[in-house]
Design a protein around this motif. Structure first.
Motif: not given
Lengths: 273, 289
Positions: B207-208, B283-284, B186, B203-204, B286-287
């Motif tokens: 959040p990571s 939220h990401w 990334k 941006i990376v 979960r998947g």
């Protein structure tokens, strides 16, 4: 960037197509080693790639083909030799280069549209000639998935989004590092077909690294076979099979078996050494 | 000595993942043999309280050692069933404690995130600050509390300072660890796009690192509350710490228990809020594969 371009120009034969079209990518006697010189990754690569050409690089694992791509992308430096894009020496990442990574490498916290638009947001913002994000999504068959998150997409769709992202700045050169390696065989064939279509529609210069002999022959104007480490160009094979190629017709083309046999022989010969 | 914090945080994140993954299997098991989790918990609670009440009554445990559940309930009710402005109720002290803990958490946590980010971005700053971080982390920070009271007095200042000091470390270490754990691919992506350092961070990297930072926040919330209470023990006009020390002074053990029940309830509530925030923001996850 340690660009010790002090080595004299090589006297080796230039690539066969170089005389017909001006070389957009020029690599001369490129050397690269790791671990303080103890591991030599590339030992004198010579390669010319013409504007609009589709070139595939195959080679045994660890032969330095990914390193070659990273150097072209400006992500790694090199020890010696010359690497030029459009006559300009590579000193770092360029706006004229789009990179497609192994796996799709999308950011999971951004939607598909935000991922594809990312190159327009960073590194100096929008510039002229930037492709419209929605048009690209449409071309890649992702029109209805712009608002979705990457984890909601299949592997093939994710990689199509990755290709859109690499194209959104409208670069002249597309560098692809085993882009379809993680996909199943059928999806891979479909992706090859789509990539061919996108390439024919956009006229980009593509350098694609792959492990798959059939993928290389299907996609490439030229297949570059690299030797085991330290990597160098073992053979430069032209693929003169007319386009558009299809997965059904390519294997029945008279040139196909000989090409596949040649490449396989070169690769397995390397493995036995 | 900040190593345990790292493992704690990572373990916490791993537990979160595991619990997310194990949800379907739990559901599967439930469908196989009908065991009601709520029922088990209720039965456990009844046995606990019943045993407690019976033990107090028949083992002749004096109420200044262990009050009966009904005595605790009475003390709790007398603190709750009053006007919110009643100085003898729980509302004013609770508000004071939560307010100071929140300010301390914001200040200490904010500083932890900023310094953790700077340390993750720059090896020089890491080399410069890490020894002090380790040294301070090894120190039992509650032992500094009397010193902090000398510096900041018996007012809100010392409560906020100690809460901030305790909340600072889990956020510092977890943000640092999380920001360093970003997948190199990334970073390569952002480099290939000639992104600036700030763009890559925003941006990376941030959040990571968010799951790590939330794991740190989960700990920091509890620590901030702990720090505030300890500071209140050392002297304060108002707060749940004062409620506890005042009850203790008159051997009102039921009153101490009642205050602990309130603090426990708020600990669970705050933990739930942090978890809810994390699920909303990350939220990401979960998947994620």
């Amino acid at each position: 960037m340690a660009l010790n371009a002090t080595q004299t120009a090589p006297t080796l034969t230039p690539a066969p197509r170089a005389g017909q079209r001006p070389a957009l990518i020029q690599i001369r006697n490129l050397k690269k080693s790791f671990a303080g010189g103890r591991v030599q990754a590339l030992s004198g690569i010579h390669l010319d790639i013409a504007d609009g050409e589709f070139v595939c690089v195959v080679g045994p694992s660890g032969c330095g083909k990914s390193t070659l791509l990273r150097i072209l992308a400006g992500l790694d430096d090199y020890d010696s030799g010359q690497v030029t894009l459009g006559g300009t020496p590579v000193t770092g990442p360029s706006r004229d280069v789009g990179v497609v990574f192994q796996q799709a490498n999308l950011l999971p916290w951004l939607t598909v549209r935000e991922n594809v638009a990312l190159p327009l947001r960073v590194g100096g913002g929008r510039r002229e000639g930037a492709d419209d994000v929605d048009r690209l999504l449409d071309v890649a068959g992702l029109k209805d998935f712009g608002g979705r998150y990457p984890y909601e997409l299949s592997g093939g769709m994710q990689q199509r989004a990755g290709i859109c992202r690499a194209l959104v700045r409208n670069p002249r050169i597309l560098l692809m590092d085993e882009p379809f390696g993680a996909l199943d065989a059928l999806t891979r064939e479909r992706m090859n077909l789509e990539l061919q279509r996108i390439w024919q529609a956009t006229g980009k210069t593509v350098l694609l690294i792959t492990h798959s002999i059939s993928e290389a022959i299907f996609l490439a104007d030229r297949v570059i076979v690299m030797s085991a480490r330290p990597g160098r160009v073992l053979r430069d094979l032209a693929v003169n099979i007319p386009r558009p190629r299809s997965n059904d017709t390519i294997i029945s083309h008279p040139d196909y078996p000989a090409l596949a046999k040649d490449i396989r022989g070169l690769l397995t010969g390397q493995g036995e050494e | 000595m900040s190593k345990p914090d790292i493992t704690l945080a990572v373990a916490d994140a791993a537990v979160t993942d595991a619990s997310v993954e194990s949800t379907p299997s739990t559901a599967h098991r439930r469908s196989k043999e009908p065991v009601n989790g709520t029922l088990i918990a209720a039965v456990g609670l009844v046995v606990l309280f019943g045993g407690w009440a019976l033990a107090v009554r028949y083992l002749n445990i004096p109420s200044y050692i262990l009050p009966s559940p009904t005595a605790v309930w009475k003390a709790l009710w007398s603190g709750l069933a009053v006007s919110p402005t009643d100085p003898l109720g729980y509302y004013l002290p609770l508000w004071g404690t939560l307010k100071n803990a929140a300010i301390g958490l914001a200040a200490g946590g904010g500083l932890g995130l900023v310094l953790g980010s700077l340390m993750a971005e720059s090896r020089t700053i890491e080399k410069l600050l890490m020894p002090y971080a380790f040294a301070l982390q090894s120190l039992p920070k509650v032992a500094i509390a009397p010193l902090v009271v000398i510096w900041f007095g018996f007012g809100d200042g010392s409560k906020i300072a100690i809460a901030g000091l305790l909340a600072f470390f889990p956020i510092l270490i977890n943000s640092f660890t999380g920001l360093r754990a970003v997948e190199p691919e990334k970073i390569d992506l952002m480099r290939s796009l000639s992104a600036s350092r700030l763009e890559t961070y925003r941006i990376v990297k941030l959040p990571s690192a968010a799951p790590y930072i939330f794991a740190g926040l989960d700990m920091a919330v509890v620590y901030a509350l702990l720090g505030t209470i300890v500071a209140e023990f050392l002297g304060a006009q108002q707060g749940m710490g004062v409620v506890i020390t005042q009850a203790q002074a008159v051997t009102d053990v039921a009153g101490v228990f009642a205050a602990l029940v309130i603090l426990g309830a708020f600990g669970i509530l705050l933990h739930g809020i942090v978890r809810g925030l994390e699920q909303r923001i990350v939220h990401w996850g979960r998947g994620r594969k």
